[in-house]
Design a protein around this motif. Structure first.
Motif, PDB file in Angstrom:
ATOM      1  N   GLY A 113       0.791  -1.223   0.000  1.00  0.00           N
ATOM      2  CA  GLY A 113       0.000   0.000   0.000  1.00  0.00           C
ATOM      3  C   GLY A 113       0.821   1.270   0.000  1.00  0.00           C
ATOM      4  N   LEU A 114       2.140   1.163   0.181  1.00  0.00           N
ATOM      5  CA  LEU A 114       2.985   2.346   0.093  1.00  0.00           C
ATOM      6  C   LEU A 114       3.337   2.622  -1.364  1.00  0.00           C
ATOM      7  CD1 LEU A 114       5.517   1.935   3.054  1.00  0.00           C
ATOM      8  CD2 LEU A 114       3.354   3.195   3.004  1.00  0.00           C
ATOM      9  N   MET A 115       3.499   3.906  -1.671  1.00  0.00           N
ATOM     10  CA  MET A 115       3.896   4.285  -3.023  1.00  0.00           C
ATOM     11  C   MET A 115       5.376   3.982  -3.217  1.00  0.00           C
ATOM     12  SD  MET A 115       3.572   7.980  -4.945  1.00  0.00           S
ATOM     13  CE  MET A 115       1.772   7.846  -5.086  1.00  0.00           C
ATOM     14  N   PRO A 116       5.745   3.241  -4.262  1.00  0.00           N
ATOM     15  CA  PRO A 116       7.170   2.938  -4.483  1.00  0.00           C
ATOM     16  C   PRO A 116       7.948   4.198  -4.818  1.00  0.00           C
ATOM     17  CG  PRO A 116       5.847   2.191  -6.331  1.00  0.00           C
ATOM     18  CD  PRO A 116       4.880   2.622  -5.270  1.00  0.00           C
ATOM     19  N   ALA A 117       9.230   4.176  -4.487  1.00  0.00           N
ATOM     20  CA  ALA A 117      10.073   5.352  -4.704  1.00  0.00           C
ATOM     21  C   ALA A 117      10.106   5.766  -6.167  1.00  0.00           C
ATOM     22  CB  ALA A 117      11.482   5.075  -4.196  1.00  0.00           C
ATOM     23  N   ARG A 118       9.980   4.811  -7.077  1.00  0.00           N
ATOM     24  CA  ARG A 118      10.055   5.130  -8.507  1.00  0.00           C
ATOM     25  C   ARG A 118       8.915   6.042  -8.944  1.00  0.00           C
ATOM     26  NH1 ARG A 118       8.763  -0.242  -7.986  1.00  0.00           N
ATOM     27  NH2 ARG A 118       6.632  -0.846  -8.583  1.00  0.00           N
ATOM     28  N   ASP A 119       7.832   6.081  -8.166  1.00  0.00           N
ATOM     29  CA  ASP A 119       6.704   6.940  -8.495  1.00  0.00           C
ATOM     30  C   ASP A 119       6.716   8.242  -7.705  1.00  0.00           C
ATOM     31  OD1 ASP A 119       5.744   5.081 -10.299  1.00  0.00           O
ATOM     32  OD2 ASP A 119       4.539   4.045  -8.782  1.00  0.00           O
ATOM     33  N   GLN A 120       7.771   8.447  -6.920  1.00  0.00           N
ATOM     34  CA  GLN A 120       7.938   9.688  -6.188  1.00  0.00           C
ATOM     35  C   GLN A 120       9.030  10.523  -6.857  1.00  0.00           C
ATOM     36  OE1 GLN A 120       7.529   9.389  -1.818  1.00  0.00           O
ATOM     37  NE2 GLN A 120       7.273   7.173  -2.067  1.00  0.00           N
ATOM     38  N   ALA A 121       9.425  11.619  -6.221  1.00  0.00           N
ATOM     39  CA  ALA A 121      10.313  12.574  -6.887  1.00  0.00           C
ATOM     40  C   ALA A 121      11.710  12.545  -6.288  1.00  0.00           C
ATOM     41  CB  ALA A 121       9.745  13.986  -6.776  1.00  0.00           C
ATOM     42  N   ALA A 122      12.713  12.273  -7.117  1.00  0.00           N
ATOM     43  CA  ALA A 122      14.106  12.348  -6.705  1.00  0.00           C
ATOM     44  C   ALA A 122      14.927  12.863  -7.879  1.00  0.00           C
ATOM     45  CB  ALA A 122      14.619  10.987  -6.255  1.00  0.00           C
ATOM     46  N   THR A 123      15.775  13.835  -7.598  1.00  0.00           N
ATOM     47  CA  THR A 123      16.566  14.478  -8.641  1.00  0.00           C
ATOM     48  C   THR A 123      18.004  14.618  -8.170  1.00  0.00           C
ATOM     49  OG1 THR A 123      14.632  15.763  -9.345  1.00  0.00           O
ATOM     50  CG2 THR A 123      16.787  16.520 -10.106  1.00  0.00           C
ATOM     51  N   THR A 124      18.953  14.264  -9.024  1.00  0.00           N
ATOM     52  CA  THR A 124      20.372  14.459  -8.737  1.00  0.00           C
ATOM     53  C   THR A 124      20.978  15.317  -9.844  1.00  0.00           C
ATOM     54  OG1 THR A 124      20.560  12.330  -7.590  1.00  0.00           O
ATOM     55  CG2 THR A 124      22.604  13.326  -8.382  1.00  0.00           C
ATOM     56  N   VAL A 125      21.704  16.355  -9.441  1.00  0.00           N
ATOM     57  CA  VAL A 125      22.320  17.276 -10.397  1.00  0.00           C
ATOM     58  C   VAL A 125      23.712  17.645  -9.893  1.00  0.00           C
ATOM     59  CG1 VAL A 125      20.087  18.250 -11.089  1.00  0.00           C
ATOM     60  CG2 VAL A 125      21.386  19.327  -9.241  1.00  0.00           C
ATOM     61  N   ARG A 126      24.436  18.393 -10.722  1.00  0.00           N
ATOM     62  CA  ARG A 126      25.711  18.963 -10.290  1.00  0.00           C
ATOM     63  C   ARG A 126      25.622  20.482 -10.208  1.00  0.00           C
ATOM     64  NH1 ARG A 126      29.560  15.042  -9.967  1.00  0.00           N
ATOM     65  NH2 ARG A 126      31.329  16.474 -10.015  1.00  0.00           N
ATOM     66  N   SER A 127      24.402  21.011 -10.325  1.00  0.00           N
ATOM     67  CA  SER A 127      24.185  22.455 -10.165  1.00  0.00           C
ATOM     68  C   SER A 127      23.681  22.716  -8.747  1.00  0.00           C
ATOM     69  CB  SER A 127      23.219  22.969 -11.226  1.00  0.00           C
ATOM     70  OG  SER A 127      22.008  22.209 -11.229  1.00  0.00           O
ATOM     71  N   TRP A 128      22.381  22.899  -8.585  1.00  0.00           N
ATOM     72  CA  TRP A 128      21.852  23.107  -7.235  1.00  0.00           C
ATOM     73  C   TRP A 128      20.369  22.774  -7.183  1.00  0.00           C
ATOM     74  CZ3 TRP A 128      17.957  26.821  -6.645  1.00  0.00           C
ATOM     75  CH2 TRP A 128      17.819  27.735  -7.701  1.00  0.00           C
ATOM     76  N   LEU A 129      19.924  22.417  -5.978  1.00  0.00           N
ATOM     77  CA  LEU A 129      18.524  22.108  -5.698  1.00  0.00           C
ATOM     78  C   LEU A 129      18.179  22.676  -4.338  1.00  0.00           C
ATOM     79  CD1 LEU A 129      18.720  18.355  -6.748  1.00  0.00           C
ATOM     80  CD2 LEU A 129      17.564  20.150  -8.066  1.00  0.00           C
ATOM     81  N   THR A 130      16.911  23.033  -4.164  1.00  0.00           N
ATOM     82  CA  THR A 130      16.510  23.605  -2.878  1.00  0.00           C
ATOM     83  C   THR A 130      15.044  23.317  -2.614  1.00  0.00           C
ATOM     84  OG1 THR A 130      16.483  25.650  -1.548  1.00  0.00           O
ATOM     85  CG2 THR A 130      15.865  25.857  -3.856  1.00  0.00           C
ATOM     86  N   ASN A 131      14.648  23.418  -1.360  1.00  0.00           N
ATOM     87  CA  ASN A 131      13.238  23.252  -0.999  1.00  0.00           C
ATOM     88  C   ASN A 131      12.923  24.104   0.218  1.00  0.00           C
ATOM     89  OD1 ASN A 131      11.076  21.590   0.819  1.00  0.00           O
ATOM     90  ND2 ASN A 131      10.589  21.480  -1.360  1.00  0.00           N
ATOM     91  N   SER A 132      11.764  24.763   0.160  1.00  0.00           N
ATOM     92  CA  SER A 132      11.262  25.549   1.287  1.00  0.00           C
ATOM     93  C   SER A 132       9.834  25.145   1.608  1.00  0.00           C
ATOM     94  CB  SER A 132      11.353  27.045   0.989  1.00  0.00           C
ATOM     95  OG  SER A 132      12.693  27.480   0.985  1.00  0.00           O
ATOM     96  N   ASN A 133       9.564  23.838   1.532  1.00  0.00           N
ATOM     97  CA  ASN A 133       8.308  23.219   1.935  1.00  0.00           C
ATOM     98  C   ASN A 133       7.209  23.222   0.904  1.00  0.00           C
ATOM     99  OD1 ASN A 133       9.261  24.781   4.794  1.00  0.00           O
ATOM    100  ND2 ASN A 133       9.222  22.550   4.726  1.00  0.00           N
ATOM    101  N   ASP A 134       7.420  23.863  -0.242  1.00  0.00           N
ATOM    102  CA  ASP A 134       6.478  23.656  -1.325  1.00  0.00           C
ATOM    103  C   ASP A 134       6.745  22.292  -1.957  1.00  0.00           C
ATOM    104  OD1 ASP A 134       4.530  25.723  -1.648  1.00  0.00           O
ATOM    105  OD2 ASP A 134       6.161  27.118  -2.107  1.00  0.00           O
ATOM    106  N   SER A 135       5.892  21.886  -2.880  1.00  0.00           N
ATOM    107  CA  SER A 135       5.943  20.525  -3.408  1.00  0.00           C
ATOM    108  C   SER A 135       7.156  20.288  -4.304  1.00  0.00           C
ATOM    109  CB  SER A 135       4.667  20.231  -4.193  1.00  0.00           C
ATOM    110  OG  SER A 135       4.682  20.930  -5.430  1.00  0.00           O
ATOM    111  N   TYR A 136       7.259  19.054  -4.741  1.00  0.00           N
ATOM    112  CA  TYR A 136       8.349  18.562  -5.587  1.00  0.00           C
ATOM    113  C   TYR A 136       8.438  19.270  -6.928  1.00  0.00           C
ATOM    114  CZ  TYR A 136       4.682  16.404  -8.310  1.00  0.00           C
ATOM    115  OH  TYR A 136       3.578  16.224  -9.103  1.00  0.00           O
ATOM    116  N   TRP A 137       7.388  19.993  -7.361  1.00  0.00           N
ATOM    117  CA  TRP A 137       7.303  20.537  -8.711  1.00  0.00           C
ATOM    118  C   TRP A 137       8.584  21.272  -9.120  1.00  0.00           C
ATOM    119  CZ3 TRP A 137       4.736  25.799  -9.947  1.00  0.00           C
ATOM    120  CH2 TRP A 137       4.817  26.053 -11.323  1.00  0.00           C
ATOM    121  N   ILE A 138       9.075  22.149  -8.230  1.00  0.00           N
ATOM    122  CA  ILE A 138      10.262  22.928  -8.585  1.00  0.00           C
ATOM    123  C   ILE A 138      11.263  22.896  -7.435  1.00  0.00           C
ATOM    124  CG2 ILE A 138      11.183  25.152  -9.305  1.00  0.00           C
ATOM    125  CD1 ILE A 138       8.428  25.914 -10.288  1.00  0.00           C
ATOM    126  N   SER A 139      12.432  22.288  -7.697  1.00  0.00           N
ATOM    127  CA  SER A 139      13.561  22.373  -6.780  1.00  0.00           C
ATOM    128  C   SER A 139      14.629  23.299  -7.338  1.00  0.00           C
ATOM    129  CB  SER A 139      14.183  20.985  -6.559  1.00  0.00           C
ATOM    130  OG  SER A 139      13.232  20.088  -6.042  1.00  0.00           O
TER     131      SER A 139
END
Length: 759
Positions: free
Chosen positions: A459-485
């Motif tokens: 019943g848990l959502m598999p990680a492949r259907d969630q959001a994960a991003t790896t880059v060599r630039s930069w990523l950030t989050n301030s509690n809004d959704s995965y849409w834009i890091s």
């Protein structure tokens, strides 16, 4: 004389024996070394010893807080503090009786015990060690060594494994069921005498909780290695306070960072190769179900046309001595416990009721997840840890490594509910719940969460259907959704249970993107520039509105006196929330009112430009009049509070250390301030309730991690401790601390002889 000399010689010999040898043969053993600000460095040869040392050191700093927390999760608050007093559950207050009923009914101790048997052996050892270490401290302290605030109190007692299981379960539920504790504890069938308790339907976005986290890769940093800035916004008081520690355990495990009350190892921090931080995710970790009740019995509900009985559970809560205990019966369904929020129309009638199914109930995987993160050698292994265990309960993971990779993983324990299922199983009133949760039809078995292969729990959502991003630039989050890091690389759309997509971002998120872009436009990032970035104290709301407010002030005839005074004060403000800023208190009061006005912006939100829209304050006609009215109301509000309009912000927002007022910089996140401090009124002004807590800037050089950090509210909650306010003063002065990670650095900062404990 000979005896004294012999003892001295023996002591000298013992001092030369390595800790591992001196403590050999003990079931529990650890060495604790304290450095600047009282930070403990705990070293143990096995996981039992790690838990043992961490618990002992934590109790030295925060015994009363942790003892109260064990009473809370045992459902004993009414007995010791009275049923009507308040408890802090999650991030809000709940009456003690509701708290006790919730913990006695919802925490399934037999199931937790059974689940603990299947935990990895090292997790079991950690928990056993923590119990032993806490109890060892109580024995060593004795009656006279307990802090004055809880000395002689009956709720300060030895603990068992059950206490740790309950506390861990509570931590997993912080952002889900725990916020509905009163709603669950006070649900009663129609015709019953329902308890009269105020029940809210909280939303993390409304509570103002949250965090900022940045991961910079090799393309963004001065030395080409990864860097993390962590700025979690957590409570200044209560069990959700962070506590610093450095742990060195078996198999090369070595992590420095922080954990919450009762956490047996760091859950946010760094090792020699990787640094990570967390922010509260917008993903929903539960779903609600609308029940169609059996017309013959409101404690039965229909599923696929068949009647099912709810499961009653009767709990008894002890009251203060001399008062009769309170007994209450709660009801649960295949979807979870029934709950009510009458003020929002969520009631239990003869026709319908509502239940809550939580993905984090019984989630005992978190400790192993964080152990694996602590062992990670790169961000790929961090992503594997969170993806394979699905043990992270309710936070994003933001990480960078010495090789220059940066990761944002919004991968947690969430229900496997696709957009298609959410639509197919929606009820006619599902839209009324959309801002809070996904509401599903409990009359259809097919509306249960989908089972997917490879997940640790069906019943848990598999990680492949969630959001994960790896880059060599930069990523950030301030509690809004995965849409834009990172605005340059928006994420493809996923299930709505993971958060809102292509919708307006908060002012804090927008400020983050704007300030981060400006930071990198000025050159690649290093520690000094990262420090300035973390504590810039700019307000995006001010930058977006004050020019228009100035025009409004200059062009409006016959300003009322209060508005005119407000105009003068805001003109002189530097648009920051530094302790020296004059006018910040007025803008804070004004924006709390102005932000709620309809039609605030001339340019609406555009998903193609989420960083810069909405914008352009609307000041024409009646809209301008309402803005000036809000400004006048803010002036009157400050007058009533005896706060001068031009008072330095540090004179308004501060923390009391005895008779000393420590000025605190930073301000509300809703004003677009990254260094967030949400404060509440006190007789002396404003004092932080939650906000910037453990701030870390971690990069890497050839020798290992290079970490600057500060814990805004300090290590200890014991007023008599020298470490109750020392870091708060440093935070006020923006004085960063280069954390001692190497043996040489620890030796240079040691403030007392290492303590070896064993039994």
């Amino acid at each position: 004389m000979k005896r004294i000399s012999a003892l001295a010689a023996a002591a000298a010999v013992l001092a030369t024996v390595p800790a591992s040898e001196a403590l050999a043969g003990k079931r529990y053993a650890a060495t604790i070394t304290r450095t600047t600000y009282g930070i403990p460095h705990i070293e143990a040869r096995d996981w039992r010893g790690v838990g043992y040392g961490v618990a002992y050191a934590y109790a030295e700093d925060n015994l009363c807080l942790l003892a109260e927390e064990f009473a809370t999760v045992a459902g004993e608050r009414s007995r010791f503090w009275g049923p009507e007093a308040k408890a802090v559950l999650g991030f809000e207050e709940v009456d003690n009786l509701s708290s006790d009923v919730f913990f006695r009914a919802v925490l399934d101790l037999p199931a937790l015990r059974e689940g603990a048997k299947a935990l990895p052996p090292r997790v079991q050892d950690l928990l056993a060690g923590y119990v032993a270490g806490y109890n060892r401290f109580l024995r060593d302290a004795g009656a006279d060594g307990i802090p004055a605030e809880c000395r002689g109190k009956p709720w300060v007692r030895a603990i068992t494994a059950d206490d740790m299981l309950r506390l861990n379960e509570k931590q997993m539920l912080l952002a889900s069921s725990l916020n509905l504790a009163a709603a669950i504890a006070n649900a009663a069938p129609p015709g019953s005498l329902a308890p009269k308790v105020a029940i809210a339907l909280p939303d993390a976005r409304e509570l103002g909780i949250g965090s900022n986290g940045w991961a910079f890769g090799s393309e963004a940093t001065a030395n080409g290695r990864g860097m993390v800035i962590g700025n979690p916004h957590f409570p200044w008081k209560g069990p959700a306070r962070f506590w610093q520690m450095h742990v060195k355990g078996p198999g090369g495990y070595e992590v420095m960072g922080v954990g919450l009350a009762g956490t047996p190892m760091p859950t946010l921090g760094f090792n020699k190769d990787v640094a990570w931080t967390h922010t509260v995710t917008e993903a929903r970790h539960f779903t609600l179900y609308q029940l169609a009740l059996d017309p013959a019995d409101p404690t039965r509900y229909m599923v696929d046309g068949k009647s099912e009985a709810m499961t009653p559970q009767t709990v008894t809560v002890p009251m203060p001595e001399g008062e009769a205990p309170v007994t209450r019966t709660l009801y649960s369904t295949r979807w979870g416990p029934v709950f009510v929020v009458p003020a929002r129309g969520i009631t239990w009638s003869a026709q319908s009721a509502f239940a809550l199914k939580d993905a984090n109930r019984g989630n005992q995987r978190g400790i192993e997840t964080w152990l694996r993160i602590g062992e990670a050698r790169n961000v790929g292994e961090v992503e594997a840890a969170v993806s394979e265990t699905l043990g992270i309960p309710w936070v994003n993971t933001i990480a960078a490594d010495r090789y220059g990779d940066a990761l944002h993983a919004d991968v947690t324990a969430v229900p496997n509910v696709s957009a298609e299922k959410a639509k197919a199983c929606a009820t006619p009133i599902a839209g009324l719940f959309a801002e809070f949760a996904i509401l599903l039809d409990g009359s259809k078995a097919s509306c249960d969460w989908d089972a997917a292969p490879g997940t640790p729990v069906p019943g848990l959502m598999p990680a492949r259907d969630q959001a994960a991003t790896t880059v060599r630039s930069w990523l950030t989050n301030s509690n809004d959704s995965y849409w834009i890091s990172n605005p340059a690389i928006p994420h493809p759309q996923l299930s709505p249970i993971l958060g809102r997509y292509a919708t307006a971002r908060s002012l804090r998120t927008r400020s983050n993107f704007i300030e981060t872009a400006a930071l990198l436009a000025g050159g690649k990032i290093d520690h000094a520039r990262a420090q300035a970035h973390a504590f810039a104290n700019k307000s995006l709301a001010a930058d977006m509105t004050l020019d228009e407010i100035k025009v409004l002030c200059l062009t409006t005839q016959n300003l009322v006196a209060a508005a005119e005074r407000g105009c003068v004060a805001l003109t002189q403000w530097d648009r920051r929330f530094e302790t020296s800023s004059r006018g910040a208190a007025l803008f804070r009061a004004f924006w709390f009112k102005a932000a709620r006005l309809p039609g605030l912006w001339q340019v609406p939100f555009d998903p193609a430009d989420p960083v810069n829209t909405p914008r352009a304050l609307a000041i024409d006609g009646a809209k301008g009049e309402k803005l000036l009215a809000a400004l006048a109301e803010a002036v009157v509000e400050l007058d009533k509070a005896a706060i001068p309009l031009d008072a330095p912000w540090g004179k308004v927002q501060h923390v009391m250390a005895g008779n000393e007022a420590i000025p605190i910089h930073g301000g509300p996140g809703t004003l677009g301030i990254l260094n967030m401090q949400e404060s509440v009124p006190t007789p002396n002004g404003l004092t932080p309730r939650h906000g910037t807590s453990y701030i870390q800037i971690v990069g890497f050089d050839d020798q290992g991690p290079v970490a600057d950090a500060i814990l805004s509210y300090s290590q200890s909650t014991n007023p008599a401790s020298p470490h109750a306010h020392d870091q708060t003063r440093a935070y006020a002065a923006k004085q960063w601390h280069r954390l001692p990670f190497s043996a040489k650095a620890i030796a240079a900062e040691t403030i007392a002889a290492p303590r070896r404990i064993a039994e």
